[in-house]
Design a protein around this motif. Structure first.
Motif, PDB file in Angstrom:
ATOM      1  N   TRP A 219       0.835  -1.204   0.000  1.00 50.07           N
ATOM      2  CA  TRP A 219       0.000   0.000   0.000  1.00 50.07           C
ATOM      3  C   TRP A 219       0.873   1.260   0.000  1.00 50.07           C
ATOM      4  O   TRP A 219       0.543   2.265  -0.628  1.00 50.07           O
ATOM      5  CB  TRP A 219      -0.932  -0.015   1.203  1.00 50.07           C
ATOM      6  N   GLU A 220       1.994   1.196   0.700  1.00 49.57           N
ATOM      7  CA  GLU A 220       2.921   2.328   0.698  1.00 49.57           C
ATOM      8  C   GLU A 220       3.461   2.587  -0.708  1.00 49.57           C
ATOM      9  O   GLU A 220       3.606   3.740  -1.134  1.00 49.57           O
ATOM     10  CB  GLU A 220       4.068   2.058   1.675  1.00 49.57           C
ATOM     11  N   MET A 221       3.768   1.516  -1.455  1.00 48.82           N
ATOM     12  CA  MET A 221       4.221   1.694  -2.834  1.00 48.82           C
ATOM     13  C   MET A 221       3.131   2.330  -3.684  1.00 48.82           C
ATOM     14  O   MET A 221       3.376   3.228  -4.488  1.00 48.82           O
ATOM     15  CB  MET A 221       4.633   0.352  -3.439  1.00 48.82           C
ATOM     16  N   TRP A 222       1.887   1.848  -3.511  1.00 51.77           N
ATOM     17  CA  TRP A 222       0.773   2.403  -4.266  1.00 51.77           C
ATOM     18  C   TRP A 222       0.596   3.889  -3.962  1.00 51.77           C
ATOM     19  O   TRP A 222       0.367   4.693  -4.866  1.00 51.77           O
ATOM     20  CB  TRP A 222      -0.504   1.643  -3.935  1.00 51.77           C
ATOM     21  N   ARG A 223       0.715   4.282  -2.710  1.00 50.27           N
ATOM     22  CA  ARG A 223       0.551   5.683  -2.357  1.00 50.27           C
ATOM     23  C   ARG A 223       1.636   6.541  -3.019  1.00 50.27           C
ATOM     24  O   ARG A 223       1.368   7.661  -3.469  1.00 50.27           O
ATOM     25  CB  ARG A 223       0.622   5.862  -0.830  1.00 50.27           C
ATOM     26  N   GLU A 224       2.850   6.010  -3.093  1.00 53.72           N
ATOM     27  CA  GLU A 224       3.924   6.760  -3.758  1.00 53.72           C
ATOM     28  C   GLU A 224       3.610   6.957  -5.232  1.00 53.72           C
ATOM     29  O   GLU A 224       3.813   8.041  -5.791  1.00 53.72           O
ATOM     30  CB  GLU A 224       5.259   6.033  -3.588  1.00 53.72           C
ATOM     31  N   VAL A 225       3.091   5.908  -5.873  1.00 53.21           N
ATOM     32  CA  VAL A 225       2.718   6.022  -7.285  1.00 53.21           C
ATOM     33  C   VAL A 225       1.534   6.970  -7.448  1.00 53.21           C
ATOM     34  O   VAL A 225       1.530   7.858  -8.318  1.00 53.21           O
ATOM     35  CB  VAL A 225       2.391   4.629  -7.867  1.00 53.21           C
ATOM     36  N   ALA A 226       0.513   6.811  -6.620  1.00 48.44           N
ATOM     37  CA  ALA A 226      -0.701   7.611  -6.752  1.00 48.44           C
ATOM     38  C   ALA A 226      -0.466   9.088  -6.454  1.00 48.44           C
ATOM     39  O   ALA A 226      -1.193   9.955  -6.962  1.00 48.44           O
ATOM     40  CB  ALA A 226      -1.783   7.065  -5.825  1.00 48.44           C
ATOM     41  N   ASP A 227       0.555   9.378  -5.641  1.00 46.75           N
ATOM     42  CA  ASP A 227       0.838  10.765  -5.282  1.00 46.75           C
ATOM     43  C   ASP A 227       1.897  11.396  -6.175  1.00 46.75           C
ATOM     44  O   ASP A 227       2.359  12.504  -5.895  1.00 46.75           O
ATOM     45  CB  ASP A 227       1.298  10.842  -3.820  1.00 46.75           C
ATOM     46  N   SER A 228       2.278  10.711  -7.239  1.00 50.74           N
ATOM     47  CA  SER A 228       3.403  11.169  -8.069  1.00 50.74           C
ATOM     48  C   SER A 228       3.044  12.296  -9.019  1.00 50.74           C
ATOM     49  O   SER A 228       3.934  12.966  -9.553  1.00 50.74           O
ATOM     50  CB  SER A 228       3.962   9.996  -8.878  1.00 50.74           C
ATOM     51  N   GLY A 229       1.759  12.481  -9.296  1.00 49.65           N
ATOM     52  CA  GLY A 229       1.351  13.512 -10.238  1.00 49.65           C
ATOM     53  C   GLY A 229       1.544  13.147 -11.696  1.00 49.65           C
ATOM     54  O   GLY A 229       1.408  14.005 -12.576  1.00 49.65           O
ATOM     55  N   ARG A 230       1.846  11.881 -11.981  1.00 51.07           N
ATOM     56  CA  ARG A 230       2.056  11.461 -13.358  1.00 51.07           C
ATOM     57  C   ARG A 230       0.772  11.615 -14.180  1.00 51.07           C
ATOM     58  O   ARG A 230      -0.336  11.450 -13.666  1.00 51.07           O
ATOM     59  CB  ARG A 230       2.498   9.999 -13.432  1.00 51.07           C
ATOM     60  N   ALA A 231       0.938  11.880 -15.473  1.00 51.01           N
ATOM     61  CA  ALA A 231      -0.214  12.042 -16.362  1.00 51.01           C
ATOM     62  C   ALA A 231      -1.006  10.755 -16.511  1.00 51.01           C
ATOM     63  O   ALA A 231      -2.190  10.782 -16.841  1.00 51.01           O
ATOM     64  CB  ALA A 231       0.253  12.538 -17.729  1.00 51.01           C
ATOM     65  N   CYS A 232      -0.360   9.590 -16.268  1.00 52.65           N
ATOM     66  CA  CYS A 232      -1.039   8.304 -16.460  1.00 52.65           C
ATOM     67  C   CYS A 232      -1.922   7.913 -15.285  1.00 52.65           C
ATOM     68  O   CYS A 232      -2.610   6.887 -15.345  1.00 52.65           O
ATOM     69  CB  CYS A 232      -0.011   7.194 -16.711  1.00 52.65           C
ATOM     70  N   LEU A 233      -1.942   8.693 -14.212  1.00 48.08           N
ATOM     71  CA  LEU A 233      -2.662   8.291 -13.007  1.00 48.08           C
ATOM     72  C   LEU A 233      -4.135   7.981 -13.239  1.00 48.08           C
ATOM     73  O   LEU A 233      -4.668   7.045 -12.632  1.00 48.08           O
ATOM     74  CB  LEU A 233      -2.512   9.358 -11.919  1.00 48.08           C
ATOM     75  N   PRO A 234      -4.853   8.727 -14.096  1.00 45.86           N
ATOM     76  CA  PRO A 234      -6.262   8.371 -14.312  1.00 45.86           C
ATOM     77  C   PRO A 234      -6.463   6.978 -14.894  1.00 45.86           C
ATOM     78  O   PRO A 234      -7.567   6.431 -14.824  1.00 45.86           O
ATOM     79  CB  PRO A 234      -6.750   9.456 -15.287  1.00 45.86           C
ATOM     80  N   LEU A 235      -5.413   6.398 -15.483  1.00 43.97           N
ATOM     81  CA  LEU A 235      -5.523   5.063 -16.071  1.00 43.97           C
ATOM     82  C   LEU A 235      -5.308   3.955 -15.049  1.00 43.97           C
ATOM     83  O   LEU A 235      -5.658   2.797 -15.308  1.00 43.97           O
ATOM     84  CB  LEU A 235      -4.478   4.887 -17.188  1.00 43.97           C
ATOM     85  N   LEU A 236      -4.717   4.293 -13.898  1.00 40.49           N
ATOM     86  CA  LEU A 236      -4.197   3.256 -13.007  1.00 40.49           C
ATOM     87  C   LEU A 236      -5.262   2.643 -12.119  1.00 40.49           C
ATOM     88  O   LEU A 236      -6.219   3.293 -11.700  1.00 40.49           O
ATOM     89  CB  LEU A 236      -3.098   3.827 -12.117  1.00 40.49           C
ATOM     90  N   THR A 237      -5.062   1.370 -11.822  1.00 35.71           N
ATOM     91  CA  THR A 237      -5.860   0.670 -10.830  1.00 35.71           C
ATOM     92  C   THR A 237      -4.913  -0.094  -9.911  1.00 35.71           C
ATOM     93  O   THR A 237      -3.774  -0.389 -10.277  1.00 35.71           O
ATOM     94  CB  THR A 237      -6.878  -0.272 -11.505  1.00 35.71           C
ATOM     95  N   TYR A 238      -5.387  -0.384  -8.729  1.00 37.40           N
ATOM     96  CA  TYR A 238      -4.543  -0.965  -7.676  1.00 37.40           C
ATOM     97  C   TYR A 238      -4.629  -2.484  -7.676  1.00 37.40           C
ATOM     98  O   TYR A 238      -5.712  -3.066  -7.819  1.00 37.40           O
ATOM     99  CB  TYR A 238      -5.008  -0.427  -6.315  1.00 37.40           C
ATOM    100  N   GLY A 239      -3.481  -3.129  -7.493  1.00 39.93           N
ATOM    101  CA  GLY A 239      -3.457  -4.586  -7.382  1.00 39.93           C
ATOM    102  C   GLY A 239      -2.503  -5.050  -6.299  1.00 39.93           C
ATOM    103  O   GLY A 239      -1.566  -4.337  -5.925  1.00 39.93           O
ATOM    104  N   ASP A 240      -2.725  -6.257  -5.780  1.00 37.41           N
ATOM    105  CA  ASP A 240      -1.819  -6.831  -4.791  1.00 37.41           C
ATOM    106  C   ASP A 240      -1.965  -8.346  -4.781  1.00 37.41           C
ATOM    107  O   ASP A 240      -2.728  -8.915  -5.564  1.00 37.41           O
ATOM    108  CB  ASP A 240      -2.053  -6.236  -3.397  1.00 37.41           C
ATOM    109  N   TYR A 241      -1.226  -8.988  -3.897  1.00 38.00           N
ATOM    110  CA  TYR A 241      -1.257 -10.442  -3.751  1.00 38.00           C
ATOM    111  C   TYR A 241      -2.121 -10.866  -2.561  1.00 38.00           C
ATOM    112  O   TYR A 241      -1.980 -11.980  -2.060  1.00 38.00           O
ATOM    113  CB  TYR A 241       0.159 -10.986  -3.582  1.00 38.00           C
ATOM    114  N   GLY A 242      -3.008  -9.988  -2.126  1.00 39.56           N
ATOM    115  CA  GLY A 242      -3.869 -10.329  -1.001  1.00 39.56           C
ATOM    116  C   GLY A 242      -3.068 -10.532   0.262  1.00 39.56           C
ATOM    117  O   GLY A 242      -2.103  -9.814   0.539  1.00 39.56           O
TER     118      GLY A 242
END
Length: 350
Positions: A219-242
């Motif tokens: 989740w910490e990795m996801w937050r870093e990606v989601a908070d990056s301001g990248r133009a691709c963020l609207p395309l992204l969805t979250y995944g994990d290994y449960g």
């Protein structure tokens, strides 16, 4: 976010199918699993075909209406025929999308692409790109070549699999962003999912003292990606290994001598995965397991029976109602509560 809210990597096993089946329908509609076949090393062709049929049947029972992916990442070149056959059957099974990726045997790539193209069902194909360490820019060209062979008519999903993301990979977020910067421009992706495994394999010394909290590094990795301001963020969805480690899926499907005498119940909170030891055998097993459930239901973060089927089971087990479970039970409970919590957390962020 585009596409599903949550892409969990789930093994083609009954406990994972149970977890998905028991989700509230509203949560289930927001989840698109990446069903992953385990290794079947050393099986003769006839036995391999039977094993793969059983794996597909587990998924087909629960994945009838909503899109999901179906992958065989551990197959080697000797299993080409059996894998090609099961991919054809999977492509004809409801909304399952086949998966391939760079670094796979060429025969697997060809089989997945040709089957997806010939099916004509619009399911498309997932491109699973594994980044177990630093991002390798040579992979960009491999993906570009794969997409060229897929052609312009096949709908494609990017499944960026960061594998195990634990405390020993503090730069995982930066590596994910490097990979996304390289891969997102290559195609009009239908789904772009970042996937990370934040749970390390449980050892007895981790859980013997009682409750153990492990940080949610995925989740910490996801937050870093989601908070990056990248133009691709609207395309992204979250995944994990449960609630299982990324390494757990790579274990051979054939079990050993009944497994260890102990297991683990897991519960997901905002910042951590909480673990408590259970007993699979031995005197005092039932009392011990009820006490384990009581420790989880006593957590300030326990969400109560209204949250979902997993919490209902934990409440009942803690209060002396019904059984105290086995490895399959503890796994479905852990994954069901986790998927429910993740979906609700992501909805809250929207």
């Amino acid at each position: 976010m585009a596409g599903p809210l949550h892409v969990p990597v789930l093994p083609t096993r009954p406990h994972a199918a149970d977890a998905y089946r028991r989700l509230h329908p509203d949560v289930q509609r927001a989840v698109a699993p990446l069903w992953t076949l385990p290794p079947h090393a050393g099986l003769p062709p006839s036995a391999l075909a039977v094993a793969l049929e059983k794996d597909l049947a587990v998924v087909a029972q629960v994945q009838r209406y909503s899109p999901a992916w179906f992958d065989a990442p551990f197959a080697d070149e000797t299993q080409t025929g059996a894998i090609a056959s099961i991919l054809r059957k999977a492509a004809a099974t409801g909304p399952l999308r086949l998966v391939t990726g760079p670094g796979r045997p060429l025969a697997q790539q060809v089989s997945a692409l040709e089957t997806a193209l010939r099916s004509g069902n619009g399911n498309g194909i997932g491109v699973r790109v594994r980044v177990p360490g630093e991002w390798d820019f040579a992979v960009t060209e491999q993906v570009r070549d794969l997409l060229g062979r897929a052609g312009p008519t096949l709908r494609v999903d990017l499944l960026l699999d960061m594998a195990g993301v634990l405390a020993d990979r503090p730069d995982a977020g930066k590596e994910a962003l490097r990979a996304l910067d390289a891969l997102v421009p290559l195609a009009p992706w239908r789904t772009v999912a970042t996937i990370a495994g934040g749970v390390r394999p449980a050892t007895l010394d981790m859980v013997d003292p009682g409750l153990r909290e492990e940080p949610r590094t995925e989740w910490e990795m996801w937050r870093e990606v989601a908070d990056s301001g990248r133009a691709c963020l609207p395309l992204l969805t979250y995944g994990d290994y449960g609630v299982l480690s990324a390494a757990a899926l790579a274990r051979d499907a054939r079990s050993g001598n009944g497994g260890p005498p102990w297991g683990v119940l897991r519960y997901t909170t905002e910042r951590s995965h909480v673990l408590v030891k259970t007993l699979a055998k031995g005197e005092g097993r039932i009392a011990h397991n009820r006490a384990a459930a009581q420790q989880l239901t006593a957590l300030p973060d326990f969400r109560g029976a209204v949250a979902g089927a997993a919490e209902v089971w934990l409440r009942d087990c803690a209060s002396g109602v019904g059984g105290t479970g086995n490895f399959g039970t503890w796994n479905w409970v852990g994954n069901a509560q986790h998927m429910t919590y993740v979906v609700n957390s992501l909805r809250f962020e929207q």
